[in-house]
Each structure stands twice: as C-alpha cells, then as structure tokens.
Write an enzyme that holds these catalytic residues in place. Structure first.
Site, PDB file in Angstrom:
ATOM      1  N   HIS A 108       0.818  -1.223   0.000  1.00  0.00           N
ATOM      2  CA  HIS A 108       0.000   0.000   0.000  1.00  0.00           C
ATOM      3  C   HIS A 108       0.855   1.278   0.000  1.00  0.00           C
ATOM      4  O   HIS A 108       0.297   2.374   0.018  1.00  0.00           O
ATOM      5  CB  HIS A 108      -0.939   0.038   1.209  1.00  0.00           C
ATOM      6  N   ASP A 167      -2.357 -11.140  -1.368  1.00  0.00           N
ATOM      7  CA  ASP A 167      -2.886 -10.574  -0.128  1.00  0.00           C
ATOM      8  C   ASP A 167      -4.370 -10.251  -0.363  1.00  0.00           C
ATOM      9  O   ASP A 167      -4.764  -9.955  -1.498  1.00  0.00           O
ATOM     10  CB  ASP A 167      -2.106  -9.294   0.186  1.00  0.00           C
ATOM     11  N   HIS A 184      -6.001  -7.742   0.323  1.00  0.00           N
ATOM     12  CA  HIS A 184      -6.203  -6.335  -0.031  1.00  0.00           C
ATOM     13  C   HIS A 184      -5.539  -6.024  -1.373  1.00  0.00           C
ATOM     14  O   HIS A 184      -4.472  -6.568  -1.674  1.00  0.00           O
ATOM     15  CB  HIS A 184      -5.634  -5.433   1.076  1.00  0.00           C
ATOM     16  N   ASP A 201      -4.036 -13.202   4.829  1.00  0.00           N
ATOM     17  CA  ASP A 201      -5.335 -12.612   5.178  1.00  0.00           C
ATOM     18  C   ASP A 201      -6.535 -12.970   4.297  1.00  0.00           C
ATOM     19  O   ASP A 201      -7.652 -12.553   4.611  1.00  0.00           O
ATOM     20  CB  ASP A 201      -5.205 -11.087   5.384  1.00  0.00           C
TER      21      ASP A 201
HETATM   22 ZN    ZN Z   1      -3.687  -7.366   3.463  1.00  0.00          ZN
END
Ligand code: ZN
Length: 301
Positions: free
Chosen positions: A121, A158, A160, A235
């Site tokens: 990120h 991941d 996200h 995750d």
């Molecule tokens: Zn994540």
C-alpha cells in the site's frame, strides 16, 4: 549453503502498541520453522537496510526526507495507520533490503523467502495501510537497474488490493502487476494492476483456486518473468480480522503450491514475501506463513 535462502531481521518486531498488526509474527514464524526443522540456521540470511539511492528510485526525495527527519504530518500518520517511529522507519529500510536480497537469491537458486515484506500500500510520496515503504517495488526496480532481471512479475495474493504497487508500475512494461483481492475491502480506490481479480465477500477455496488456475499460468507464460515476487498474504483466511474471504488453511496451502508450480513452470525465479495476516488466533497467521515456506522449500530445485 543450504537452499533456499530465508531472509529475516529482528528489526521487524517493532513495538507499535496494542494493534491488529502482529509484528511479533515475523519472529514467531522463524522460531516455528527452526523448531520443527523445516529450516536450519544455515538457511537464514539477515537483511540489511537498503541504500537511500535505491529507495529514491521509487520514493520521492520529499517523502524520504520526511521519514529520515521524523517529519510525517499528523494526517500522514493517520493514513499510515501505524504509529510512526524511527524504529519503524529503520525496519522499513531493512525490509526493502530484505526483499531485494530475496530477489537476488531467488535468481541464483530458483526460490528464496523473505520472512517479512509485502508492503504493497506504500506509494512513491506517501505511506498508508501499515505500509511505509514499498519493498517489492523497490526490489523490482533495483533488480532491473542492476541488470539482474529484464521482466519482473508481482503476484499479489494478499486479500487487499496492491494499490501502491499498481500505481508505481502503471507505465512500466517491464513489471507485470497481478492482484487477487476482496473487491469490497480496503483500499477504496484501486488503481488498475496489469491483471486484477476482485472477489465477492466470503469467496471460498473452490472459486478462488479456480480463478487462480484460470489466470496465473497464462499471465506468467505470456509475460515470461525472470523473477516473480509472491506476496503470500495470510489474510484471505476465513478467520482473518481484516479480510472478508473464506479460504481454509488447506485452501491457502493449495494456493501456495499452485503459485510455485505455475511460476516455476515458466522458469521464473520466485521470491516470497509474507504480506498481511491478522487472524483472530495469532497461531493461525503463523501457521499459514510457515506453510507457505514449506511449499517454497518443496518448489526449490
Ligand atoms: Zn492485506
């Protein structure tokens, strides 16, 4: 020297106070792998901080100066979502060095593991979502700069979306970004990767694995990366506090095995980073990451 190299650093266990991000996992994964004999001390290689010039190939001089001089604004710290400290900054620099080292070792040995990294990120001029510096982007650019790789693939599984990485490499044909993620989750804005697959809430093993089989081998075969960075986030697990997919422990193990098989089939070197993992039971996060390392070892030539 034993293969594969397993890159680590004690600096990653940063004290961030009570927080959903378990920085203790990095030590716990290493200790578990050593205790159960999956790896030996001979596998371990300690990461060192990357040079500032290498960071500056991805991150802006202003942002790096703010980190160096502890001048992140209050708003920037809110967006980062972890308390900033010199220890966090040091860990992030070491982490970039660690992912770069894993990339180099993967190019030598076929596979290498970084017990850290995957801070996808982070953007050139700001950090967000626990990510200060984008270690995978820094490592990818450095390997190309060094002439060690011509094409780099980022396989970001991941839960996200890999927004920072996608933005950084939006106009870079030498880096192919792939992100499999939960569509209705952080980050709200998802700059396009070269290949994005967004899953509906509570997607389980079968749908996830069939999407992986449908997309990954073809993308890898067409792009023919010299090296792939695999963000093996824990995750997508069904009991994750920040994820909304429903993969089982067995499904995540199958995911890892398939990623190594698909990438190795194209002769790509594979460098693993751990990325996220926030299971309700910390032991599950540690188990998922340790299983990824077992699969990496199985895939090592
Ligand atoms: Zn994540």
């Amino acid at each position: 020297m034993a293969k594969p190299a397993v890159v680590w650093s004690p600096t990653y266990e940063v004290d961030i106070g009570p927080h959903v991000f378990p920085t203790v996992k990095y030590r716990m994964v290493r200790e578990r792998l050593l205790a159960d004999g999956t790896i030996g001390e001979g596998n371990l290689v300690e990461a060192t901080p990357v040079a500032e010039e290498i960071l500056a190939r991805v991150h802006t001089p202003d942002y790096l100066a703010k980190i160096r001089e502890d001048r992140l604004t209050a708003l920037e710290q809110v967006v980062l979502e972890v308390p900033f400290s010199p220890a966090l900054a040091h860990a992030a620099r070491v982490c970039c060095g660690g992912t770069l080292l894993a990339g180099r070792r993967a190019l030598e040995d076929g596979v290498a593991v970084h017990l850290g990294g995957g801070f996808h990120h982070a953007f050139p001029e700001h950090g967000e979502g626990f990510c200060l510096l984008n270690d995978v982007a820094v490592a990818a650019v450095a390997l190309i700069d060094l002439g060690l790789a011509e094409r780099v693939m980022v396989v970001d599984l991941d839960v996200h979306h890999g927004n920072g990485t996608a933005a950084i490499f939006a106009n870079e044909p030498r880096v192919f970004t792939l992100s499999f993620h939960q569509e209705r989750n952080y980050p709200a804005v998802k700059p396009p990767s070269d290949l994005d697959v967004g899953f509906v809430d509570r997607t389980g093993d079968r749908a996830y694995l069939s999407a992986l089989q449908a997309h990954l081998p073809g993308a890898a075969a067409r792009f023919r990366p010299d090296v792939a960075f695999y963000l093996a986030g824990a995750d997508p697990y069904r009991d994750d506090q920040l994820g909304g997919l429903s993969l089982s422990l067995e499904g995540l193990k199958e995911r890892d095995a398939f990623v190594f098989e698909a990438l190795r089939a194209t002769d790509a070197a594979v460098a693993v980073t751990l990325a996220g993992g926030y299971a309700i039971r910390e032991a599950d996060t540690v188990l998922i990451h340790a299983t990824t390392v077992e699969e990496a070892i199985r895939a090592t030539p």
